[in-house]
Design an enzyme around this catalytic site. Structure first.
Site, PDB file in Angstrom:
ATOM      1  N   GLU A 123       0.837  -1.018  -0.048  1.00  0.00           N
ATOM      2  CA  GLU A 123      -0.086  -0.122   0.052  1.00  0.00           C
ATOM      3  C   GLU A 123       0.764   1.333  -0.136  1.00  0.00           C
ATOM      4  O   GLU A 123       1.904   1.235   0.861  1.00  0.00           O
ATOM      5  CB  GLU A 123      -0.790  -0.103   1.362  1.00  0.00           C
ATOM      6  CG  GLU A 123      -1.808   1.176   1.028  1.00  0.00           C
ATOM      7  CD  GLU A 123      -2.911   1.210   2.508  1.00  0.00           C
ATOM      8  OE1 GLU A 123      -4.129   1.551   2.085  1.00  0.00           O
ATOM      9  OE2 GLU A 123      -2.359   0.994   3.470  1.00  0.00           O
ATOM     10  N   HIS A 153      -9.768  -2.735   9.739  1.00  0.00           N
ATOM     11  CA  HIS A 153      -9.529  -2.786   8.274  1.00  0.00           C
ATOM     12  C   HIS A 153     -10.049  -3.970   7.675  1.00  0.00           C
ATOM     13  O   HIS A 153     -10.230  -3.958   6.631  1.00  0.00           O
ATOM     14  CB  HIS A 153      -7.807  -2.554   8.057  1.00  0.00           C
ATOM     15  CG  HIS A 153      -7.709  -1.080   8.186  1.00  0.00           C
ATOM     16  ND1 HIS A 153      -8.053  -0.329   7.174  1.00  0.00           N
ATOM     17  CD2 HIS A 153      -6.329  -0.445   8.598  1.00  0.00           C
ATOM     18  CE1 HIS A 153      -7.727   0.947   7.136  1.00  0.00           C
ATOM     19  NE2 HIS A 153      -6.774   0.934   7.998  1.00  0.00           N
ATOM     20  N   GLU A 196      -6.025  -2.261  12.992  1.00  0.00           N
ATOM     21  CA  GLU A 196      -5.665  -3.055  11.645  1.00  0.00           C
ATOM     22  C   GLU A 196      -6.790  -4.038  11.502  1.00  0.00           C
ATOM     23  O   GLU A 196      -7.115  -4.344  10.614  1.00  0.00           O
ATOM     24  CB  GLU A 196      -4.301  -3.658  11.845  1.00  0.00           C
ATOM     25  CG  GLU A 196      -3.072  -2.764  12.059  1.00  0.00           C
ATOM     26  CD  GLU A 196      -3.197  -1.655  10.920  1.00  0.00           C
ATOM     27  OE1 GLU A 196      -2.883  -0.469  11.040  1.00  0.00           O
ATOM     28  OE2 GLU A 196      -3.389  -1.937   9.598  1.00  0.00           O
TER      29      GLU A 196
END
Length: 1014
Positions: A288, A460, A457
């Site tokens: 990313e 996500h 996280e």
């Protein structure tokens, strides 16, 4: 971004020039340059759309009349015309007569007529040029549906058949099969990718991404095909003589080789030294936002979702990990092993991940998911807390979202050399060791940090992975939601971590960033790689989370949660933009408020509102305008927000049920309140993303109320008043005297939130003054800080403390006291350090005080060397980071220079820690100018290690410039970044740096008189 290497190439042989341009060549080799901005027409092949003779094989571009061009034919026509006119003017006129230099002659009638005609022609040309639109001569040209497409030159000299940074949408990948062979000795890898494609619209060209790799061969439907490459845009393409049929599936196979990256993105090499002194190597990924293309050729945009089957060949001493569970392992004849992983769920390329390393793990099963935490073998005993935390949070999210985590395994992996804080790869989350590992002696604050990152996280896995933003302009849908959910989840699952104070601090920080003109909308226009990198900032994360909190408090928690569940259910596995979220939330709304209309005012325009309150008896007048610290540079003042304005008053202010809501949509509005109401406090508990100015009388009434009884308002509201008043002081709306009047009540304050906000603001001013030559002002600010906080500093315990909130306050107070050389603090810290060393570090220093103690010790040469040795051999990452912060706080210039260089070299100090080192160095007088010079002298090396626009580079620029406050420093910053051109001058953080220095200069000039009186 790193510059892309390109070599010169001859003109393409297959180009057929249109006769109207044959006087000048329109073909140049763009590959000699590596711009990240729209290309210049002078550097590309120009191909008129109106020409009947086009280059063969350009596919869909031949037909797309609505395509947005990088250059217009108007500019090219104008330049060609001007060149020809210039050539014609060099010819001698057949009517000219030479005359003796000393004589004058009367022109003949024919000459006079000719002269008039020439003048008329010249005047006509001037008029035409004058009335042409300005874009005719601009770099971008004039965009028109009838203008011409310009194509860049591929690396082999042929025309590259695509002229956009974004990929065409005529082809969609369905499935990737990736086979990799990394060599951890030569730091290279070989790969094969087989992509199954479906054609959505007939086309003669396939365009995808590839970066920093050598293409060894390519087949399409088992037939060898030629690949064209345009390195500046990291694109490769294949031309076909005939259209690919709509709805048809095809198979593309590419063989390639590449070096393992050394810049912390793509498929990169990492290393560490174990307790035996042996260097260990590994390979990991960080894709990313735009680096999957460095590991395998792919359609590297979020909307191109596909499934993945990954095979990795490795030596026996290593293990390999990827997103999915391992399906099988095969021993190969050459002694290597090949791990094959299960076919993945549908996902974007930036979420693909794989690791080859020698790691140990601890695992447990929960909710049909195997949760594992991996670390280097020497640190296996530090993974237990992360495992327990991940299990608890996974169960919470499964229940909260109403959709169970869809994979059979979830790995959390600590990478020894990792730039990002963490990365949410689906099923294989990677972390810095600092944000994953917890030792037995770690403090509750250390655990709060680790818990926050894990919670972010894991969120996500739903927001970003299950449902993904369509393009990077809506990154906030990923990051804003994950940031918001990390606080909501921790507040529910781990209430003892007091995360609400941290969330309040985050919202204050977001307001400060968004008050600058250099900010951007939450949902912004994004095109270039640098612009994509720059989206990973406070606006996407912290402002995104803040406006979600505001929306939640407007809708009620239950309605908000139901809307979120509907959003995830409706768009599961797909891509979305902001309006999709608003649509889902609107479906569960019971209030007559259009969520989309309201929230567009918060996501589509930059900044936030200032609400000015004026009261005349029972009537309260409200006015909204943009809160902009530097309004001189802005002419548009038409911004309006739909503000869910909340407020309480003196008759009912402490309970959440006291809150009233007024939907403030227009420039002005009025409220009626009972005449008996003494005061109003707007933005209850600071749940809204705006600042309020009460005017002189309104502020005086609130200050008087707090002075009499500070508990009339909750701690969040007290902190909010402090924050807003400092913000208004920077804006020039109130004087610093008004701030000192409010802060007088702090001598009785005991809550962490308001105390820490006041201390943070005053510390910022002190550091600003401390960097200036007029030392008396810094001395006065130091005395003022002691006046407000001195007694509280001296009363702090140096023993163990269990409350996270009290640990945060104690740590902040004592770090300030010792930095200002308050004797009571430095003596206590020095005594604790000596006891610690004498006991061979068996005597425990409370974790929240360790940085304070180490920072004091680091000011002496002998103990600085001791701390340096401890840093080199420490296995505990939270401790190791505090050791590094202490080393960076030294006032010894020689040590400052060494530590900066060591962070850049990456041997003694890992390069990902360099932004932290620079940040700490710049907080102190001795090193801040050396750090600025270091950045200037090493800029080229920095942009090789950290991509342009990246958060690391943003941090470095902000740290080195945000305490400058003189015109000389402003001019130097402007000159340096201006000289960088495409190597940095265009970054938004540069504009922010300049704007911040201008504001610092203005604030000091406006408040010198008040500072003299402190």
């Amino acid at each position: 971004m790193e510059p892309f290497e390109s070599e010169g190439a001859p003109l393409p042989r297959n180009m057929i020039e249109n006769s109207m341009f044959e006087e000048e060549s329109d073909v140049m080799d763009l590959a000699k340059e590596s711009p990240s901005y729209p290309i210049d027409a002078d550097d590309v092949v120009y191909e008129p759309r109106s020409s009947r003779l086009l280059v063969r094989g350009l596919g869909e571009n031949d037909q797309d009349e609505e395509e947005e061009d990088y250059e217009s034919s108007a500019r090219l026509l104008g330049m060609s015309f001007m060149n020809r006119s210039s050539n014609q003017r060099t010819f001698s006129s057949p009517y000219a007569r030479q005359q003796p230099p000393t004589s004058c002659s009367v022109p003949s009638a024919k000459t006079a007529v000719l002269g008039v005609l020439v003048l008329v022609v010249v005047a006509s040309v001037v008029m035409v040029i004058y009335f042409l639109p300005a874009c005719t001569f601009s770099k971008e040209g004039c965009k028109s549906s009838n203008s011409s497409t310009v194509y860049p030159i591929a690396s082999d000299g042929e025309i590259f058949p695509w002229s956009e940074l974004r990929l065409p949408t005529s082809v969609q990948p369905l499935h990737y099969e990736i086979s990799l062979l990394p060599n951890l000795t030569t730091m290279t890898f070989q790969g094969t990718v087989t992509i199954t494609l479906v054609v959505l619209n007939e086309t003669k060209v396939i365009v995808l991404h590839s970066s920093d790799m050598k293409i060894l061969g390519c087949t399409f439907q088992d037939k060898v095909v030629k690949i064209l490459e345009y390195k500046p845009w990291q694109q490769i393409a294949i031309n076909f003589p005939e259209n690919l049929n709509k709805g048809q599936r095809y198979v593309l196979t590419i063989n390639y080789s590449a070096n393992l990256s050394n810049s912390y993105d793509g498929f990169y090499n990492s290393s560490y030294v174990d307790t035996t002194g042996t260097k260990r190597v590994l390979a990991a990924t960080q894709f990313e936002p735009l680096a999957a293309r460095k590991a395998f050729p792919c359609f590297d945009e979020p909307a191109f979702k596909a499934t993945f089957l990954i095979k990795i060949k490795r030596e026996q001493e290593y293990i390999s990990l990827s997103n999915m569970p391992k399906a099988k392992t095969t021993q190969l004849p050459n002694g290597l092993f090949e791990d094959e992983f299960e076919k993945s769920v549908n996902m974007s390329t930036y979420l693909v991940a794989f690791i080859v390393a020698n790691f140990s793990s601890l695992s447990t099963n929960v909710s049909n998911t195997l949760v594992s935490v991996y670390a280097v073998p020497d640190k296996k005993d530090q993974v237990q807390y992360a495992l327990e935390t991940a299990v608890s949070l996974l169960q919470f999210y499964n229940n909260f979202f109403g959709i169970s985590y869809p994979l059979r395994k979830l790995d959390l992996v600590g990478i020894p050399d990792f730039l990002a804080g963490a990365m949410e790869n689906w099923g294989l989350i990677t972390f810095r060791e600092t944000t994953l590992l917890v030792a037995n002696h770690s403090s509750e604050i250390d655990k709060q940090i680790v818990t926050s990152v894990i919670a972010h996280e894991l969120a996500h896995q739903w927001f970003g992975n299950l449902v993904t933003m369509r393009w990077w302009n809506d990154l906030w849908l990923n990051e804003g939601f994950a940031t918001y959910m990390q606080y909501i989840s921790i507040e529910t699952v781990f209430p003892e971590l007091d995360i609400d104070n941290e969330f309040l601090k985050v919202r204050f920080r977001a307001l400060e960033k968004d008050a600058l003109n250099s900010t951007h909308p939450v949902s912004a226009v994004v095109n270039t790689p640098e612009q994509v990198e720059e989206m990973f900032d406070s606006v996407s994360y912290e402002k995104g989370a803040s406006i979600l909190l505001m929306l939640n408090s407007t809708l009620t928690e239950e309605a908000f949660r139901e809307g979120v569940k509907e959003y995830l259910k409706q768009f599961r596995g797909g891509n979305t933009d902001s309006k999709d979220l608003w649509s889902s939330l609107s479906q569960v709304m019971k209030q007559p408020v259009d969520v989309g209309d309201m929230m567009h005012t918060w996501t589509k325009q930059k900044g936030f509102p200032l609400v000015t309150v004026t009261r005349a008896g029972p009537q309260v007048t409200l006015v909204q305008e943009r809160f902009l610290l530097n309004p001189a540079n802005v002419t548009d003042s038409s911004n309006l927000w739909h503000i869910p304005l909340t407020y309480v008053n003196d008759t009912c202010s402490k309970s959440i049920s006291c809150k009233q809501v007024f939907h403030f949509k227009d420039k002005t509005a009025t409220l009626k309140v009972p005449p008996s109401v003494k005061w109003l406090k707007f933005n209850s508990r600071n749940d809204g993303f705006y600042v309020v100015d009460y005017g002189d009388e309104g502020w005086d009434v609130l200050i008087e109320a707090l002075t009499e009884d500070m508990t009339v308002l909750p701690r969040e509201d007290r902190a909010s008043l402090i924050n807003n008043l400092f913000a208004l002081s920077r804006l020039g709306k109130v004087s610093f005297k008004k701030i000192t009047k409010l802060l007088a009540y702090l001598r009785n304050e005991m809550e962490t939130a308001p105390l820490m906000e006041a201390l943070r603001q005053l510390n910022h001013i002190y550091r600003l003054l401390d960097k200036r030559p007029d030392l008396p002002f810094a001395s006065r600010m130091k005395t003022y800080i002691y006046y407000l906080f001195g007694d509280l500093m001296d009363s702090q315990s140096w023993e163990e403390e269990t409350s996270v909130s009290k640990q945060e306050l104690r740590s902040a107070l004592l770090l300030t006291a010792c930095t200002l050389n308050r004797p009571n603090c430095t003596q206590q810290a020095d005594a604790l350090f000596q006891q610690w060393i004498a006991s061979n570090q068996t005597t425990r220093i409370p974790g929240d005080l360790l940085l304070v103690v180490l920072s004091v010790a680091a000011q002496k040469t002998e103990t600085w060397n001791t701390i340096s040795n401890m840093y080199m051999f420490s296995l505990f990452d939270s401790e190791k980071r505090k050791l590094l912060q202490a080393l960076s706080s030294t006032q010894d210039v020689r040590k400052v220079l060494w530590i900066l260089q060591a962070g850049l070299d990456g041997h003694d100090i890992q390069t990902p820690e360099l932004p932290l080192v620079i940040h700490i160095v710049c907080r102190h007088f001795a090193g801040h100018l050396y750090a600025w010079n270091f950045v200037k002298e090493n800029w080229e090396k920095l942009v090789q290690k950290f991509p342009l626009g990246s958060f690391a580079l943003q941090s470095i620029i902000a740290s080195t410039t945000n305490q400058f406050s003189t015109k000389t420093q402003l001019e130097e910053v402007q000159w340096f970044f201006g000289s960088l051109k495409e190597r940095g001058s265009q970054m938004r953080i540069v504009q922010e740096a300049v704007e911040t220095i201008e504001l610092n200069i203005r604030w000091i000039e406006s408040n010198l008189a008040t500072l003299t009186e402190l």
